[in-house]
Design a protein around this motif. Structure first.
Motif, PDB file in Angstrom:
ATOM      1  N   PHE A  54       0.889  -1.614  -0.140  1.00  0.00           N
ATOM      2  CA  PHE A  54       0.086  -0.320   0.156  1.00  0.00           C
ATOM      3  C   PHE A  54       0.365   1.108  -0.335  1.00  0.00           C
ATOM      4  N   TRP A  55       2.112   1.270   0.494  1.00  0.00           N
ATOM      5  CA  TRP A  55       2.762   2.697   0.961  1.00  0.00           C
ATOM      6  C   TRP A  55       3.677   3.173  -0.635  1.00  0.00           C
ATOM      7  N   PHE A  56       3.972   2.370  -1.770  1.00  0.00           N
ATOM      8  CA  PHE A  56       3.815   2.936  -3.046  1.00  0.00           C
ATOM      9  C   PHE A  56       3.284   3.525  -3.378  1.00  0.00           C
ATOM     10  N   LEU A  57       2.056   3.377  -3.463  1.00  0.00           N
ATOM     11  CA  LEU A  57       1.333   4.402  -3.420  1.00  0.00           C
ATOM     12  C   LEU A  57       1.211   5.616  -2.963  1.00  0.00           C
ATOM     13  N   ILE A  58       1.459   5.959  -1.781  1.00  0.00           N
ATOM     14  CA  ILE A  58       1.270   7.142  -1.016  1.00  0.00           C
ATOM     15  C   ILE A  58       2.971   7.988  -0.658  1.00  0.00           C
ATOM     16  N   PHE A  59       4.215   7.115  -0.722  1.00  0.00           N
ATOM     17  CA  PHE A  59       5.333   7.530  -0.418  1.00  0.00           C
ATOM     18  C   PHE A  59       6.215   7.148  -2.409  1.00  0.00           C
ATOM     19  N   SER A  60       5.913   6.573  -3.200  1.00  0.00           N
ATOM     20  CA  SER A  60       7.005   7.069  -4.392  1.00  0.00           C
ATOM     21  C   SER A  60       6.961   8.681  -5.085  1.00  0.00           C
ATOM     22  N   VAL A  61       5.738   9.189  -5.313  1.00  0.00           N
ATOM     23  CA  VAL A  61       6.058  10.983  -5.866  1.00  0.00           C
ATOM     24  C   VAL A  61       6.968  12.077  -4.715  1.00  0.00           C
ATOM     25  N   PRO A  62       6.394  11.645  -3.609  1.00  0.00           N
ATOM     26  CA  PRO A  62       7.412  12.757  -2.471  1.00  0.00           C
ATOM     27  C   PRO A  62       8.610  11.981  -2.018  1.00  0.00           C
ATOM     28  N   THR A  63       9.490  10.833  -2.521  1.00  0.00           N
ATOM     29  CA  THR A  63      10.483  10.483  -3.027  1.00  0.00           C
ATOM     30  C   THR A  63      11.261  10.809  -3.831  1.00  0.00           C
ATOM     31  N   GLY A  64      10.377  11.129  -4.921  1.00  0.00           N
ATOM     32  CA  GLY A  64      10.751  12.077  -6.530  1.00  0.00           C
ATOM     33  C   GLY A  64      10.840  13.486  -5.384  1.00  0.00           C
ATOM     34  N   MET A  65      10.456  13.918  -5.518  1.00  0.00           N
ATOM     35  CA  MET A  65      10.577  15.136  -4.345  1.00  0.00           C
ATOM     36  C   MET A  65      11.882  15.121  -3.583  1.00  0.00           C
ATOM     37  N   LEU A  66      12.244  14.041  -2.795  1.00  0.00           N
ATOM     38  CA  LEU A  66      12.700  14.700  -1.433  1.00  0.00           C
ATOM     39  C   LEU A  66      14.311  14.059  -2.112  1.00  0.00           C
ATOM     40  N   MET A  67      14.464  13.388  -2.906  1.00  0.00           N
ATOM     41  CA  MET A  67      15.424  13.241  -3.726  1.00  0.00           C
ATOM     42  C   MET A  67      16.464  14.013  -5.215  1.00  0.00           C
ATOM     43  N   ASN A  68      15.448  15.297  -4.878  1.00  0.00           N
ATOM     44  CA  ASN A  68      15.899  16.454  -5.270  1.00  0.00           C
ATOM     45  C   ASN A  68      16.367  17.411  -4.742  1.00  0.00           C
ATOM     46  N   LYS A  69      16.063  17.328  -3.485  1.00  0.00           N
ATOM     47  CA  LYS A  69      16.453  17.943  -2.188  1.00  0.00           C
ATOM     48  C   LYS A  69      17.753  17.800  -1.601  1.00  0.00           C
ATOM     49  N   ILE A  70      17.956  16.443  -1.137  1.00  0.00           N
ATOM     50  CA  ILE A  70      18.997  15.485  -0.349  1.00  0.00           C
ATOM     51  C   ILE A  70      19.527  14.433  -1.179  1.00  0.00           C
ATOM     52  N   GLY A  71      19.472  14.816  -2.551  1.00  0.00           N
ATOM     53  CA  GLY A  71      20.337  13.619  -3.083  1.00  0.00           C
ATOM     54  C   GLY A  71      19.767  12.233  -3.515  1.00  0.00           C
ATOM     55  N   ARG A  72      20.531  11.446  -4.712  1.00  0.00           N
ATOM     56  CA  ARG A  72      19.842   9.731  -4.570  1.00  0.00           C
ATOM     57  C   ARG A  72      21.323   9.835  -3.133  1.00  0.00           C
ATOM     58  N   LYS A  73      21.705   9.222  -2.989  1.00  0.00           N
ATOM     59  CA  LYS A  73      22.812   8.649  -1.476  1.00  0.00           C
ATOM     60  C   LYS A  73      22.239   8.770  -0.926  1.00  0.00           C
ATOM     61  N   LYS A  74      21.558   9.683  -0.614  1.00  0.00           N
ATOM     62  CA  LYS A  74      20.754  10.024   1.544  1.00  0.00           C
ATOM     63  C   LYS A  74      19.434   9.426   1.184  1.00  0.00           C
ATOM     64  N   THR A  75      19.357   9.276  -0.191  1.00  0.00           N
ATOM     65  CA  THR A  75      17.332   8.899  -0.303  1.00  0.00           C
ATOM     66  C   THR A  75      17.587   7.454  -0.192  1.00  0.00           C
ATOM     67  N   ILE A 119      10.807   3.937  -1.102  1.00  0.00           N
ATOM     68  CA  ILE A 119      11.529   4.209  -1.146  1.00  0.00           C
ATOM     69  C   ILE A 119      12.933   4.373  -1.830  1.00  0.00           C
ATOM     70  N   MET A 120      13.032   2.578  -1.948  1.00  0.00           N
ATOM     71  CA  MET A 120      14.087   2.489  -2.168  1.00  0.00           C
ATOM     72  C   MET A 120      13.990   1.871  -3.577  1.00  0.00           C
ATOM     73  N   GLN A 121      13.164   1.827  -4.009  1.00  0.00           N
ATOM     74  CA  GLN A 121      12.511   1.249  -5.326  1.00  0.00           C
ATOM     75  C   GLN A 121      12.808   2.624  -6.063  1.00  0.00           C
ATOM     76  N   THR A 122      12.326   3.880  -5.565  1.00  0.00           N
ATOM     77  CA  THR A 122      12.717   4.911  -6.480  1.00  0.00           C
ATOM     78  C   THR A 122      13.713   5.693  -6.615  1.00  0.00           C
ATOM     79  N   SER A 123      14.564   5.179  -5.448  1.00  0.00           N
ATOM     80  CA  SER A 123      15.470   6.174  -5.761  1.00  0.00           C
ATOM     81  C   SER A 123      17.090   5.021  -6.162  1.00  0.00           C
ATOM     82  N   ILE A 124      17.016   4.065  -5.853  1.00  0.00           N
ATOM     83  CA  ILE A 124      18.423   3.173  -6.523  1.00  0.00           C
ATOM     84  C   ILE A 124      18.469   2.932  -7.640  1.00  0.00           C
ATOM     85  N   ASN A 125      18.372   3.366  -8.543  1.00  0.00           N
ATOM     86  CA  ASN A 125      17.619   2.855  -9.948  1.00  0.00           C
ATOM     87  C   ASN A 125      18.183   4.567 -10.515  1.00  0.00           C
ATOM     88  N   PRO A 126      17.990   5.654 -10.481  1.00  0.00           N
ATOM     89  CA  PRO A 126      18.311   6.957 -10.672  1.00  0.00           C
ATOM     90  C   PRO A 126      20.226   7.203  -9.706  1.00  0.00           C
TER      91      PRO A 126
END
Length: 211
Positions: A54-75, A119-126
């Motif tokens: 269920f959490w994929f629905l909630i956190f996939s979009v915010p993770t992309g926004m977070l990644m832009n702010k703190i970077g890929r590694k930190k995400t 969060i991992m699924q969204t950020s690790i490939n980038p």
């Protein structure tokens, strides 16, 4: 050390991160054990896998926004920390006073597991895309292979823990959480200590309205 060798060494903790991404599949491995221990109905036991995804629905979009702010590694590092915490909590369910409180601890654990995995699924490939200039497809494929190892061994470890005549620390099938917690700690420390120079992210991440 050449840039090529340095890049290959940097990929090692990233591959361990792929392994932690496979932790999410332990839900299916332990559902039957949980149903027996907590006396759950079939519908209640089947709710746990749904809770995780269920959490994929909630956190996939915010993770992309977070990644832009703190970077890929930190995400990615944040996702590993959340996942490691998720497999750490069930080790303490024996200290909970009632079966109901133990069950709520598992709800919290599996929710964190779903959040960390989303969060991992969204950020690790980038992150891999940034590190690998060539052979990107094969590197991502190998990462999925590493993830599949965790998915494959999870039910084996749970079954061994539940049937062994000398259960370690009395954990029974929960020994799976202990072993994955150790791997999660290694992944957290190794990736955290690995220096990765990130290229600036161009453009702007899509928000909820855009999606």
């Amino acid at each position: 050390m050449s840039n090529s060798n340095s890049s290959k060494l940097t990929l090692i903790p990233v591959m361990i991160a792929f392994f932690t991404m496979g932790f999410v599949d332990l839900v299916g491995a332990v559902s039957n054990n949980m149903q027996e221990d907590f006396g759950l109905s079939d519908s209640a036991a089947n709710f746990f896998p749904s809770l995780v995804f269920f959490w994929f629905l909630i956190f996939s979009v915010p993770t992309g926004m977070l990644m832009n702010k703190i970077g890929r590694k930190k995400t990615v590092l944040l996702s590993i920390i959340i996942t490691t915490l998720a497999v750490f909590l069930p080790l303490f369910d024996s200290f909970m006073p009632t079966k109901e409180s133990q069950l709520w601890l598992m709800y919290i654990s599996f929710s964190l597991l779903g959040i960390g995995n989303a969060i991992m699924q969204t950020s690790i490939n980038p992150l891999v895309t940034m590190l690998v200039k060539g052979h990107l497809a094969s590197t991502l494929t190998f990462g999925q292979f590493v993830k599949a190892i965790a998915s494959f061994i999870a039910p084996l470890i749970a079954a061994w823990g539940a049937t062994t005549t000398a259960p370690i620390f009395g954990l029974s099938w929960r020994i799976l959480f202990l072993l994955f917690f150790v791997v999660g700690m290694i992944a957290t420390l190794w990736l955290g200590m690995t220096s990765i120079e990130e290229e600036p992210i161009e453009g702007k991440a899509s928000g909820f309205v855009d999606c």
